[in-house]
Structure formats: structure tokens, C-alpha cells
Design an enzyme around this catalytic site. Structure first.
Site, mmCIF file in Angstrom:
data_model
loop_
_atom_site.group_PDB
_atom_site.id
_atom_site.type_symbol
_atom_site.label_atom_id
_atom_site.label_comp_id
_atom_site.label_asym_id
_atom_site.label_seq_id
_atom_site.Cartn_x
_atom_site.Cartn_y
_atom_site.Cartn_z
ATOM 1 N N SER A 188 0.870 -1.179 0.000
ATOM 2 C CA SER A 188 0.000 0.000 0.000
ATOM 3 C C SER A 188 0.908 1.230 0.000
ATOM 4 C CB SER A 188 -0.965 -0.022 1.181
ATOM 5 O OG SER A 188 -0.288 -0.334 2.344
ATOM 6 N N LYS A 213 -4.167 9.219 -8.141
ATOM 7 C CA LYS A 213 -4.421 8.041 -7.307
ATOM 8 C C LYS A 213 -5.859 7.594 -7.612
ATOM 9 C CE LYS A 213 -3.826 6.027 -2.810
ATOM 10 N NZ LYS A 213 -5.151 5.392 -2.635
ATOM 11 N N ARG A 217 -5.945 -7.641 -5.120
ATOM 12 C CA ARG A 217 -4.910 -7.364 -4.117
ATOM 13 C C ARG A 217 -5.077 -8.215 -2.853
ATOM 14 N NH1 ARG A 217 -4.173 -4.104 0.313
ATOM 15 N NH2 ARG A 217 -2.039 -3.394 0.587
ATOM 16 N N LYS A 266 6.019 9.544 -7.032
ATOM 17 C CA LYS A 266 7.012 8.449 -7.060
ATOM 18 C C LYS A 266 8.356 8.990 -7.509
ATOM 19 C CE LYS A 266 3.446 5.181 -8.508
ATOM 20 N NZ LYS A 266 2.878 4.368 -9.586
HETATM 21 S S1 IVH Z 1 1.577 2.569 -6.908
HETATM 22 C C1 IVH Z 1 4.508 0.144 -4.732
HETATM 23 N N1 IVH Z 1 0.090 4.210 -8.306
HETATM 24 O O1 IVH Z 1 -3.373 2.877 -4.093
HETATM 25 C C2 IVH Z 1 3.558 1.137 -5.219
HETATM 26 N N2 IVH Z 1 -0.940 2.897 -6.624
HETATM 27 O O2 IVH Z 1 -2.942 3.058 -1.215
HETATM 28 C C3 IVH Z 1 2.186 0.638 -5.153
HETATM 29 N N3 IVH Z 1 -3.356 3.232 -6.453
HETATM 30 O O3 IVH Z 1 -2.938 -0.542 -3.526
HETATM 31 C C4 IVH Z 1 1.144 1.389 -5.715
HETATM 32 N N4 IVH Z 1 -3.542 4.723 -8.060
HETATM 33 O O4 IVH Z 1 -4.189 0.081 -5.640
HETATM 34 C C5 IVH Z 1 0.121 3.300 -7.316
HETATM 35 N N5 IVH Z 1 -1.133 5.693 -9.625
HETATM 36 C C6 IVH Z 1 -1.092 4.774 -8.664
HETATM 37 C C7 IVH Z 1 -2.234 4.365 -7.971
HETATM 38 C C8 IVH Z 1 -2.126 3.430 -6.943
HETATM 39 C C9 IVH Z 1 -4.204 4.017 -7.152
HETATM 40 C C10 IVH Z 1 -3.764 2.348 -5.340
HETATM 41 C C11 IVH Z 1 -3.158 0.975 -5.394
HETATM 42 C C12 IVH Z 1 -2.593 0.714 -4.036
HETATM 43 C C13 IVH Z 1 -3.225 1.790 -3.209
HETATM 44 C C14 IVH Z 1 -2.326 2.161 -2.074
#
Ligand code: IVH
Length: 336
Positions: free
Chosen positions: A23, A54, A75, A225
Site C-alpha cells: 500500500s 491516485k 490485491r 514516485k
Molecule cells: S503505486 C509500490 N500508483 O493505491 C507502489 N498505486 O494506497 C504501489 N493506487 O494498492 C502502488 N492509483 O491500488 C500506485 N497511480 C497509482 C495508484 C495506486 C491508485 C492504489 C493501489 C494501491 C493503493 C495504495
């Protein structure tokens, strides 16, 4: 009805993830954001950051063997999810076969299954016409549909998949991975925005909040990121979250409505909890009808009356609540 026995009861197979599905940590303001970015610069000297939306949906992992979709897993708890391969094949923008003449031996694509708000509206109209229960928000709809035990029920449903990560093929950066996924046939909801200052992050954050209603799917923040993949290993991961990425959450959305009545619900343990029933109000794509009032003291504290004009707020997956009561002159209220 006999053929419906077991419907709704999960009979999906559990599958262990190849790498845990992590997460994200959250920041809610520019001070917390500053701390996160300062730490990254201190440890890596890195300033190139990739900004993505997000997506507020359901995380899904897709496995491709020699370019062919062989498995899709939710997930779940991050370590183990459920096999939803057949259902995922019904999502129109998930490639069954990757584009190009030289597919990777093995590729795992992670992303989010979402329901566009417009699609949910149309789906709910059809459900009302059939006298069936409607869905309350896009995320619940995505989660409910993808775990359906009958794939045929997903035909023509408004589901879409947007990738954010992949495993199996090394790319130098987050943005290069997404470009690669786009070449393989995945739809990117939007291209990541590469920035290198806190000011740029804040300005994109503010612009996105202002445009939120114009974006066709629910988003609940930005994901920041470190763009350079080689820095990910340096920064590492704690038990649940990577240290090279963070969610910059949007503030909760507030709307005004009217309190119609208060229901007193008796829980399993005998605790009586007041639940406010309000005139339905759409907050960021979700229709709010009930709000949590926690206990009788909260009803007193908010100084609520039947017919009170109230401000309600919804933050992510938290149950909507009343923020305050607005006193209007000559308003037609009945004291409790
Ligand atoms: S990256 C290691 N990018 O947010 C990095 N996650 O709160 C992992 N999510 O379980 C996630 N949009 O389902 C990433 N642009 C995005 C995202 C994203 C939504 C969700 C994802 C993750 C959750 C974490």
C-alpha cells in the site's frame, strides 16, 4: 432460484502474489509533503518525481505468459488475493494478448480497476428500471463486479483498467515503464507528470483538485514516485509501503444537505447508535443518504434538529459524517 444457490458467496480461488502488493503511505498537507521530498533528496540526491493520479478503485495484478493473459488476481491482503481471471477478461481495455512481435517471456502488470462516474450513473438507471438495488459509489461497484462468481454478468459493465506498475521487465524509470505498457496495448488514464520541485507538486495538486469534477473517474489524491527506478532499491520498503512513493491525499469534499430523521440502530452487542438520514447528496460521485452520528453526545454536540441544514463530508472509504449544523433564520426545524 435453485440455480442461484451460492450466488454472492465467494468461491474464488486464493492466489499468493509473486511480490507483495504494497500500500502507500499518505501525506495530507504541504508540510508532510516537504518532509517526504526532503528525505528523498537527502538519501539519493534525486529530484525527478513522477506524479500520477491516485485512482479510487480496486488493485489488480495481471500475469502475461509469452504475451498472453493467463491470470488476474485481486490485491486481497497484499500477500494473497483472489483469482478473477475470467472476470478480468470481460474488461474491454485489458489486453488478452500483448501488442508487438516480441512479447516478454513473463510480465506482471499492476493497476487499478475503476468504474467511470458516468458509467455508474447509467448502470444504476438500468438497475432501478429492473427494480434492483443500486450501487453507492464507483469503488464499491468495481469491487462488487470484479468478484462476481458469474463472469457473464460482467458483459457490457462499465469497468476499465489503468496500469501503474509492472514486474518482469526492467525499465529505468516509472515513466519509461508506463510508456512501455502503453506500447504493449494498455490504456494509460493520463501520462505521468515529471516534476522536480515542491512548488510544482503543489501547483499540480491544486489544479487537479480544481478539475476533479471534470475527470471522468474518481481519484482521491496524487501518487508521487521517485522516477528513477535505480533509486527505489536505495530507498527500500518498510513492511507495508515503499519509501520511494507516497499518496498526497485530497482534502475531504463537503456538501450541504438537510437532516430528515435519525434512526437508532442496535448493534450485535446491544449498543445503540444514531444514524442520520439526510436528503441524498452527491459528494464526489457517491450519493450520500446516511451519515454516522456515533453516539447520543454527538447529536447533542452538533445541536441537531429534524430538518436541520447540515454540512456533510466524505473522505475516502470513511463513512460520511456531519461536520456542522448550519443555523438559518426562520428555518423550519423540529427540535429533537
Ligand atoms: S503505486 C509500490 N500508483 O493505491 C507502489 N498505486 O494506497 C504501489 N493506487 O494498492 C502502488 N492509483 O491500488 C500506485 N497511480 C497509482 C495508484 C495506486 C491508485 C492504489 C493501489 C494501491 C493503493 C495504495
Amino acid at each position: 432460484p435453485t440455480s442461484n444457490v451460492g450466488y454472492g458467496v465467494s468461491s474464488l480461488t486464493k492466489v499468493k502474489h509473486t511480490h507483495p502488493m504494497l500500500s502507500l503511505g499518505n501525506v495530507f498537507d504541504s508540510v508532510q509533503l516537504n518532509n517526504f521530498v526532503t528525505e528523498i533528496i537527502k538519501k539519493t540526491g534525486e529530484v525527478d518525481l513522477s506524479l500520477e493520479y491516485k485512482y479510487d478503485g480496486l488493485a489488480l495484478s495481471l500475469h502475461y505468459d509469452k504475451g498472453v493473459l493467463v491470470r488476474a488476481v485481486t490485491r486481497g491482503d497484499g500477500t494473497e488475493g483472489e483469482d478473477v481471471t475470467n472476470n478480468s477478461k470481460m474488461i474491454a481495455n485489458i489486453p488478452l494478448q500483448l501488442k508487438g512481435d516480441h512479447p516478454p517471456e513473463y510480465l506482471e502488470v499492476r493497476g487499478e480497476v475503476v468504474v467511470p462516474r458516468k458509467g455508474l450513473e447509467l448502470l444504476n438507471i438500468q438497475l432501478v428500471e429492473k427494480g434492483l438495488k443500486t450501487y453507492s459509489n464507483p469503488r464499491n461497484t468495481a469491487a462488487g463486479l470484479i468478484r462476481n462468481t458469474d463472469s457473464a454478468k460482467l458483459r457490457n459493465k462499465p469497468l476499465a483498467f489503468y496500469p501503474y506498475d509492472c514486474y518482469g521487465v526492467d525499465k529505468n524509470s516509472v515513466s519509461a515503464s508506463l510508456d512501455y505498457l502503453s506500447d504493449l496495448g494498455f490504456d494509460l488514464f493520463s501520462k505521468p507528470k515529471i516534476v522536480n520541485s515542491i512548488e510544482e507538486i503543489n501547483s499540480f495538486y491544486q489544479d487537479t483538485i480544481n478539475d476533479r469534477d471534470k475527470i471522468s473517474i474518481d481519484i482521491d489524491g496524487l501518487v508521487i514516485k521517485v522516477n528513477d527506478s535505480s533509486k527505489h532499491d536505495i530507498l527500500g520498503t518498510n513492511s507495508k509501503e515503499p519509501k520511494w512513493a507516497i499518496a498526497y491525499k485530497f482534502p475531504p469534499v463537503e456538501k450541504a444537505t438537510k437532516l430528515k430523521r435519525i434512526d437508532w440502530q442496535v448493534g450485535r452487542t446491544g449498543v445503540v447508535t444514531p444514524v442520520g438520514v439526510v436528503e441524498p447528496v452527491n459528494i464526489g460521485g457517491a450519493v450520500i443518504r446516511n451519515v454516522s452520528l456515533y453516539n447520543a453526545n454527538e447529536v447533542k454536540r452538533l445541536n441537531l434538529s429534524l430538518g436541520s441544514h447540515v454540512v456533510v463530508c466524505r473522505r475516502g472509504d470513511v463513512i460520511p459524517k456531519i461536520v456542522k449544523c448550519i443555523r438559518l433564520l426562520n428555518s423550519d426545524v423540529c427540535h429533537l
